[in-house]
Design a protein around this motif. Sequence first.
Motif, PDB file in Angstrom:
ATOM      1  N   PHE A  63      -5.999  10.168  38.798  1.00 38.42           N
ATOM      2  CA  PHE A  63      -7.189   9.325  38.638  1.00 38.42           C
ATOM      3  C   PHE A  63      -7.442   9.000  37.162  1.00 38.42           C
ATOM      4  CE2 PHE A  63      -8.932  11.387  42.716  1.00 38.42           C
ATOM      5  CZ  PHE A  63      -8.332  10.430  43.520  1.00 38.42           C
ATOM      6  N   ALA A  64      -7.249   9.983  36.283  1.00 38.79           N
ATOM      7  CA  ALA A  64      -7.438   9.745  34.844  1.00 38.79           C
ATOM      8  C   ALA A  64      -6.399   8.754  34.322  1.00 38.79           C
ATOM      9  CB  ALA A  64      -7.379  11.057  34.075  1.00 38.79           C
ATOM     10  N   ARG A  65      -5.186   8.834  34.840  1.00 39.27           N
ATOM     11  CA  ARG A  65      -4.142   7.881  34.459  1.00 39.27           C
ATOM     12  C   ARG A  65      -4.535   6.472  34.915  1.00 39.27           C
ATOM     13  NH1 ARG A  65       1.196   8.088  32.834  1.00 39.27           N
ATOM     14  NH2 ARG A  65       2.551   6.435  33.620  1.00 39.27           N
ATOM     15  N   LEU A  66      -5.056   6.373  36.134  1.00 36.88           N
ATOM     16  CA  LEU A  66      -5.515   5.068  36.633  1.00 36.88           C
ATOM     17  C   LEU A  66      -6.678   4.529  35.809  1.00 36.88           C
ATOM     18  CD1 LEU A  66      -5.298   5.696  40.485  1.00 36.88           C
ATOM     19  CD2 LEU A  66      -3.822   4.193  39.113  1.00 36.88           C
ATOM     20  N   ALA A  67      -7.577   5.409  35.382  1.00 34.05           N
ATOM     21  CA  ALA A  67      -8.658   4.983  34.494  1.00 34.05           C
ATOM     22  C   ALA A  67      -8.080   4.481  33.172  1.00 34.05           C
ATOM     23  CB  ALA A  67      -9.647   6.126  34.263  1.00 34.05           C
ATOM     24  N   GLY A  68      -7.031   5.129  32.689  1.00 34.71           N
ATOM     25  CA  GLY A  68      -6.349   4.687  31.474  1.00 34.71           C
ATOM     26  C   GLY A  68      -5.755   3.296  31.623  1.00 34.71           C
ATOM     27  N   ILE A  69      -5.225   3.004  32.790  1.00 40.14           N
ATOM     28  CA  ILE A  69      -4.689   1.661  33.055  1.00 40.14           C
ATOM     29  C   ILE A  69      -5.817   0.638  33.014  1.00 40.14           C
ATOM     30  CG2 ILE A  69      -3.621   0.202  34.834  1.00 40.14           C
ATOM     31  CD1 ILE A  69      -1.865   2.713  35.511  1.00 40.14           C
ATOM     32  N   GLU A  70      -6.976   0.999  33.539  1.00 44.11           N
ATOM     33  CA  GLU A  70      -8.147   0.111  33.462  1.00 44.11           C
ATOM     34  C   GLU A  70      -8.544  -0.130  31.999  1.00 44.11           C
ATOM     35  OE1 GLU A  70      -9.986  -1.432  36.044  1.00 44.11           O
ATOM     36  OE2 GLU A  70      -8.263  -0.834  37.255  1.00 44.11           O
ATOM     37  N   ILE A  71      -8.497   0.916  31.187  1.00 42.03           N
ATOM     38  CA  ILE A  71      -8.805   0.785  29.752  1.00 42.03           C
ATOM     39  C   ILE A  71      -7.809  -0.164  29.089  1.00 42.03           C
ATOM     40  CG2 ILE A  71      -8.796   2.030  27.545  1.00 42.03           C
ATOM     41  CD1 ILE A  71      -9.911   4.481  29.192  1.00 42.03           C
ATOM     42  N   LEU A  72      -6.516   0.003  29.394  1.00 44.62           N
ATOM     43  CA  LEU A  72      -5.498  -0.874  28.817  1.00 44.62           C
ATOM     44  C   LEU A  72      -5.716  -2.324  29.236  1.00 44.62           C
ATOM     45  CD1 LEU A  72      -2.301   1.338  29.271  1.00 44.62           C
ATOM     46  CD2 LEU A  72      -3.602   0.949  27.163  1.00 44.62           C
ATOM     47  N   ALA A  73      -6.170  -2.553  30.470  1.00 45.34           N
ATOM     48  CA  ALA A  73      -6.444  -3.919  30.933  1.00 45.34           C
ATOM     49  C   ALA A  73      -7.572  -4.541  30.115  1.00 45.34           C
ATOM     50  CB  ALA A  73      -6.784  -3.909  32.420  1.00 45.34           C
ATOM     51  N   VAL A  74      -8.596  -3.759  29.791  1.00 47.51           N
ATOM     52  CA  VAL A  74      -9.690  -4.262  28.949  1.00 47.51           C
ATOM     53  C   VAL A  74      -9.169  -4.599  27.554  1.00 47.51           C
ATOM     54  CG1 VAL A  74     -11.871  -3.652  27.812  1.00 47.51           C
ATOM     55  CG2 VAL A  74     -11.531  -3.127  30.235  1.00 47.51           C
ATOM     56  N   LEU A  75      -8.344  -3.718  27.000  1.00 43.69           N
ATOM     57  CA  LEU A  75      -7.751  -3.979  25.676  1.00 43.69           C
ATOM     58  C   LEU A  75      -6.938  -5.263  25.686  1.00 43.69           C
ATOM     59  CD1 LEU A  75      -6.491  -0.421  24.681  1.00 43.69           C
ATOM     60  CD2 LEU A  75      -8.356  -1.691  23.608  1.00 43.69           C
ATOM     61  N   GLN A  76      -6.105  -5.420  26.706  1.00 42.39           N
ATOM     62  CA  GLN A  76      -5.265  -6.619  26.823  1.00 42.39           C
ATOM     63  C   GLN A  76      -6.140  -7.872  26.883  1.00 42.39           C
ATOM     64  OE1 GLN A  76      -1.815  -6.849  26.943  1.00 42.39           O
ATOM     65  NE2 GLN A  76      -1.986  -9.054  27.064  1.00 42.39           N
ATOM     66  N   SER A  77      -7.199  -7.809  27.664  1.00 38.53           N
ATOM     67  CA  SER A  77      -8.098  -8.951  27.803  1.00 38.53           C
ATOM     68  C   SER A  77      -8.819  -9.261  26.488  1.00 38.53           C
ATOM     69  CB  SER A  77      -9.122  -8.658  28.910  1.00 38.53           C
ATOM     70  OG  SER A  77     -10.072  -9.682  28.996  1.00 38.53           O
ATOM     71  N   ALA A  78      -9.264  -8.232  25.799  1.00 38.36           N
ATOM     72  CA  ALA A  78     -10.036  -8.422  24.565  1.00 38.36           C
ATOM     73  C   ALA A  78      -9.165  -8.851  23.389  1.00 38.36           C
ATOM     74  CB  ALA A  78     -10.780  -7.136  24.213  1.00 38.36           C
ATOM     75  N   LEU A  79      -7.955  -8.314  23.328  1.00 39.94           N
ATOM     76  CA  LEU A  79      -7.111  -8.529  22.149  1.00 39.94           C
ATOM     77  C   LEU A  79      -6.012  -9.561  22.354  1.00 39.94           C
ATOM     78  CD1 LEU A  79      -6.666  -4.771  21.126  1.00 39.94           C
ATOM     79  CD2 LEU A  79      -8.276  -6.440  20.157  1.00 39.94           C
ATOM     80  N   GLY A  80      -5.610  -9.777  23.590  1.00 39.24           N
ATOM     81  CA  GLY A  80      -4.486 -10.676  23.852  1.00 39.24           C
ATOM     82  C   GLY A  80      -3.156  -9.961  23.829  1.00 39.24           C
ATOM     83  N   SER A  81      -3.064  -8.872  23.080  1.00 38.90           N
ATOM     84  CA  SER A  81      -1.832  -8.091  22.987  1.00 38.90           C
ATOM     85  C   SER A  81      -2.172  -6.642  22.671  1.00 38.90           C
ATOM     86  CB  SER A  81      -0.918  -8.634  21.888  1.00 38.90           C
ATOM     87  OG  SER A  81       0.177  -7.761  21.671  1.00 38.90           O
ATOM     88  N   LEU A  82      -1.557  -5.731  23.395  1.00 40.62           N
ATOM     89  CA  LEU A  82      -1.755  -4.308  23.110  1.00 40.62           C
ATOM     90  C   LEU A  82      -1.149  -3.916  21.767  1.00 40.62           C
ATOM     91  CD1 LEU A  82      -1.112  -2.720  26.629  1.00 40.62           C
ATOM     92  CD2 LEU A  82      -3.299  -3.218  25.523  1.00 40.62           C
ATOM     93  N   ASP A  83      -0.302  -4.771  21.232  1.00 41.55           N
ATOM     94  CA  ASP A  83       0.302  -4.482  19.932  1.00 41.55           C
ATOM     95  C   ASP A  83      -0.691  -4.634  18.786  1.00 41.55           C
ATOM     96  OD1 ASP A  83       2.792  -3.785  21.007  1.00 41.55           O
ATOM     97  OD2 ASP A  83       3.337  -5.898  21.162  1.00 41.55           O
ATOM     98  N   ASP A  84      -1.886  -5.146  19.075  1.00 44.36           N
ATOM     99  CA  ASP A  84      -2.944  -5.195  18.070  1.00 44.36           C
ATOM    100  C   ASP A  84      -3.665  -3.857  17.933  1.00 44.36           C
ATOM    101  OD1 ASP A  84      -2.421  -7.776  17.310  1.00 44.36           O
ATOM    102  OD2 ASP A  84      -3.996  -8.671  18.535  1.00 44.36           O
ATOM    103  N   VAL A  85      -3.317  -2.895  18.783  1.00 43.93           N
ATOM    104  CA  VAL A  85      -3.874  -1.545  18.662  1.00 43.93           C
ATOM    105  C   VAL A  85      -3.114  -0.818  17.565  1.00 43.93           C
ATOM    106  CG1 VAL A  85      -4.163   0.694  19.808  1.00 43.93           C
ATOM    107  CG2 VAL A  85      -4.636  -1.424  21.061  1.00 43.93           C
TER     108      VAL A  85
END
Length: 155
Positions: A63-85
């Motif tokens: 469940f925590a891993r799935l929550a992490g995937i949700e967090i990554l989806a927010v990052l992707q949406s906000a930044l356009g690329s996870l490489d901006d992290v």
Amino acid sequence: MEQTAAERLRAMGIALPAASEPAARYANCVRMNNLLFVSGKGPAGHPKGKLGADYTTAEGYRFARLAGIEILAVLQSALGSLDDVRRVVKLQGFVNATAHFEEHHRVLNGCSDLMLDVFGEKGVHARSVLGAVSLRDDLPVIIDSIFEIRMQPDR
């Protein structure tokens, strides 16, 4: 050449969903200079119940891993690329658990391990985890997070 975050996700067989909408009147994330604060996210599918009664530690990890995937989806949406992290700064987990459950830290490892798998050394972070008598919608885990992001003058 080092793999991108998107390449690492593909190698793990993870396709990010669309960012979930906030559950009430707040933003999915707030940017303050080069920090991005992501609101608490729970696992997709909205499982209900407590660790130590309804779920095992291994299920909580998932469940925590799935929550992490949700967090990554927010990052992707906000930044356009996870490489901006530039760095995962902090994870804070809340585990809906019985009074005698003592493996909160093992549950949150599901999200921590994901961040390390996706971001490599940039995924090393500070964290805290708390047991909760209840969480919204009876979710088993909710995780909020802070990220250092690349400064971009046009955003």
